[in-house]
Motif scaffolding. Structure first.
Motif, PDB file in Angstrom:
ATOM      1  N   LYS A 384       0.825  -1.197   0.000  1.00 29.29           N
ATOM      2  CA  LYS A 384       0.000   0.000   0.000  1.00 29.29           C
ATOM      3  C   LYS A 384       0.866   1.255   0.000  1.00 29.29           C
ATOM      4  O   LYS A 384       0.573   2.248  -0.692  1.00 29.29           O
ATOM      5  N   LEU A 385       1.955   1.208   0.770  1.00 23.02           N
ATOM      6  CA  LEU A 385       2.883   2.343   0.805  1.00 23.02           C
ATOM      7  C   LEU A 385       3.473   2.604  -0.577  1.00 23.02           C
ATOM      8  O   LEU A 385       3.525   3.749  -1.055  1.00 23.02           O
ATOM      9  N   ARG A 386       3.901   1.552  -1.236  1.00 22.66           N
ATOM     10  CA  ARG A 386       4.507   1.700  -2.574  1.00 22.66           C
ATOM     11  C   ARG A 386       3.485   2.235  -3.563  1.00 22.66           C
ATOM     12  O   ARG A 386       3.812   3.073  -4.418  1.00 22.66           O
ATOM     13  N   ALA A 387       2.260   1.748  -3.489  1.00 21.96           N
ATOM     14  CA  ALA A 387       1.234   2.182  -4.440  1.00 21.96           C
ATOM     15  C   ALA A 387       0.925   3.665  -4.274  1.00 21.96           C
ATOM     16  O   ALA A 387       0.737   4.387  -5.270  1.00 21.96           O
ATOM     17  N   GLU A 388       0.875   4.145  -3.027  1.00 19.41           N
ATOM     18  CA  GLU A 388       0.506   5.534  -2.795  1.00 19.41           C
ATOM     19  C   GLU A 388       1.678   6.492  -2.996  1.00 19.41           C
ATOM     20  O   GLU A 388       1.496   7.630  -3.433  1.00 19.41           O
ATOM     21  N   VAL A 389       2.898   6.053  -2.647  1.00 20.63           N
ATOM     22  CA  VAL A 389       4.053   6.951  -2.741  1.00 20.63           C
ATOM     23  C   VAL A 389       4.721   6.878  -4.113  1.00 20.63           C
ATOM     24  O   VAL A 389       5.052   7.902  -4.730  1.00 20.63           O
ATOM     25  N   GLU A 390       4.933   5.660  -4.624  1.00 16.88           N
ATOM     26  CA  GLU A 390       5.648   5.477  -5.872  1.00 16.88           C
ATOM     27  C   GLU A 390       4.707   5.299  -7.058  1.00 16.88           C
ATOM     28  O   GLU A 390       5.124   5.398  -8.215  1.00 16.88           O
ATOM     29  N   GLY A 391       3.453   4.995  -6.794  1.00 19.95           N
ATOM     30  CA  GLY A 391       2.491   4.801  -7.879  1.00 19.95           C
ATOM     31  C   GLY A 391       2.656   3.481  -8.593  1.00 19.95           C
ATOM     32  O   GLY A 391       2.126   3.295  -9.697  1.00 19.95           O
ATOM     33  N   THR A 392       3.413   2.536  -8.031  1.00 23.85           N
ATOM     34  CA  THR A 392       3.647   1.257  -8.680  1.00 23.85           C
ATOM     35  C   THR A 392       2.489   0.300  -8.426  1.00 23.85           C
ATOM     36  O   THR A 392       1.828   0.356  -7.393  1.00 23.85           O
TER      37      THR A 392
END
Length: 441
Positions: A384-392
């Motif tokens: 979830k962190l990666r999706a929200e911060v990095e957009g991956t």
């Protein structure tokens, strides 16, 4: 014309109801007089009714006596026996002194009338009346039985009114509490006298708790071992009775009647203590029953057993001041001493417990199902962190991760709470011996 089957020793024959012989059970029950008169009443009933049966040539199959009250339905074992024996045909008539001896409540009266309706009970005889399966006679029987119930109900109301009136006068309508005696003089009914033997002892009980701050158990031991206290009935006092005494406001001059009604009265009896002392005793008892500390659940205690004596392991928190003046809290694990009160197995701090468990992680059996959700939770948070911060949109799958490697990571880098949660999923039993943790055989 209907027929009836004659039973009870004559053999089964069919005959018209009026041709079936009536076989009676003589039933004598206590009156509402004093105990001595009740016993006399039962025997005098039997004597009079046997004489009547002899004069009128009535066949008495059995004589039954009963001392239970007829106020409550189904509460008389002998009467219940009679009803069942009528159903089995042992007898089909009742001989008794008066209708109210059979019943003073609607339930038992209904059972009798029902037996008459079925033709199982043919005749009820009293000293001046007779009741058969005739509408008018059954109606009269029900009226007389209802009248007896009415008398009972009115008597109950009058008794309650009288007891309440005495309470309003400051008189205690019951058995005197320990330390007091009931006045036996008829013109002093409900008056309470001081028990010269027990009054001063009960007063000391309140003083020891309220003034000297003794515990209830310490006072109980004093009464039992030093005073050897006995009640006016010659019985010793148990701990439960002691607590009832010290919680009874009667001793400070007031009482509630009936109990739980919220109606309070000032008694005419001599108060044993002041209301201030009574209140002090209640506060001491409340303090005595208050939990001394909050129970705390420790994650590791159930993992270990003591290597010295085989007891379980317990834990406790200790707060110390650091050199900077800041407080620091530490958790220590040690033997619970359940099997050996003098066990010398030393304490081990929680940080040391965790370090040793990290070294044993490859040898310890993990609860795979229980521990797996820890990884899933951590992976889900990371994705979830990666999706929200990095957009991956790339995600890591929790099932591809090694539980043991993750366990070692948590034991080395996780918070204390995360370490505790992880170790709660261990399956193996561990031994704590001289601050060293080993696997149980």
């Amino acid at each position: 014309m209907g027929t009836a089957t004659v039973q009870g020793g004559f053999g089964a024959t069919t005959a018209p109801p009026e041709a079936v012989p009536v076989r009676y059970c003589l039933y004598a029950r206590k009156s509402t007089e004093s105990e001595e008169q009740q016993v006399l009443s039962i025997e005098s009933q039997v004597k009079e009714m046997l004489a009547m049966a002899e004069n009128e040539k009535l066949e008495i199959v059995e004589v039954k006596r009963e001392s239970h009250s007829a106020k409550e339905a189904g509460a008389r074992p002998v009467f219940n026996e009679i009803v069942e024996e009528i159903r089995t045909g042992k007898f089909n008539g009742i001989l008794t002194w008066a209708p109210d001896r059979i019943s003073r409540n609607a339930g038992d009266l209904g059972r009798i009338v029902d037996l008459m309706d079925q033709g199982l009970l043919r005749d009820i005889r009293t000293y001046g009346q007779r009741f058969t399966n005739n509408p008018n006679e059954k109606f009269l029987l029900m009226i007389l039985g209802s009248q007896a119930k009415l008398e009972n109900d009115q008597k109950r109301i009058n008794v309650k009114r009288g007891l309440r009136a005495r309470a309003e006068m400051g008189l205690w309508p019951g058995i005197a509490p320990t330390g007091y005696l009931n006045d036996q003089r008829k013109d002093h009914r409900c008056e309470i006298l001081v028990d010269p033997v027990r009054f001063p002892i009960i007063k000391q009980v309140f003083e020891k708790i309220g003034v000297e701050r003794w515990s209830g158990r310490k006072v109980y031991a004093w009464l039992k071992n030093d005073v050897r206290f006995v009640s006016r009935f010659g019985k010793g006092m148990n701990l439960g009775t002691l607590y009832k005494i010290i919680k009874n406001p009667f001793y400070c001059g007031v009482f509630e009647y009936p109990r739980g009604s919220g109606s309070w009265y000032t008694g005419k009896h001599t108060p044993l203590i002041t209301q201030e002392l009574f209140q002090a005793v209640q506060e001491k008892i409340a303090e005595e029953n208050r939990p001394k500390h909050r129970f705390k659940e420790w994650h590791f205690t159930k993992l270990f057993i003591c290597g010295y004596c085989g007891s379980g392991i317990t834990a406790q928190e200790k707060t110390k001041l650091l050199a900077t003046g800041e407080p620091a809290t530490y958790v220590y694990y040690s033997c619970s001493r359940a099997k050996d009160a003098h066990c010398k197995n030393p304490y081990l701090r929680e940080e040391k417990v965790i370090d040793q468990l990290a070294g044993l992680i490859d040898q310890i059996s993990l609860d795979e199902i229980g521990a797996r959700h820890l990884i899933e939770r951590e992976v889900s948070r990371y994705n979830k962190l990666r999706a929200e911060v990095e957009g991956t949109t790339d995600v890591i799958k929790a099932k591809e991760m090694d539980i043991r490697k993750y366990a070692k990571y948590l034991l080395k880098n996780g918070s204390r709470e995360e370490k505790r949660e992880l170790l709660g999923h261990l399956r193996d039993r561990l031994i704590l011996n001289d601050r060293v943790i080993t696997l149980a055989d």
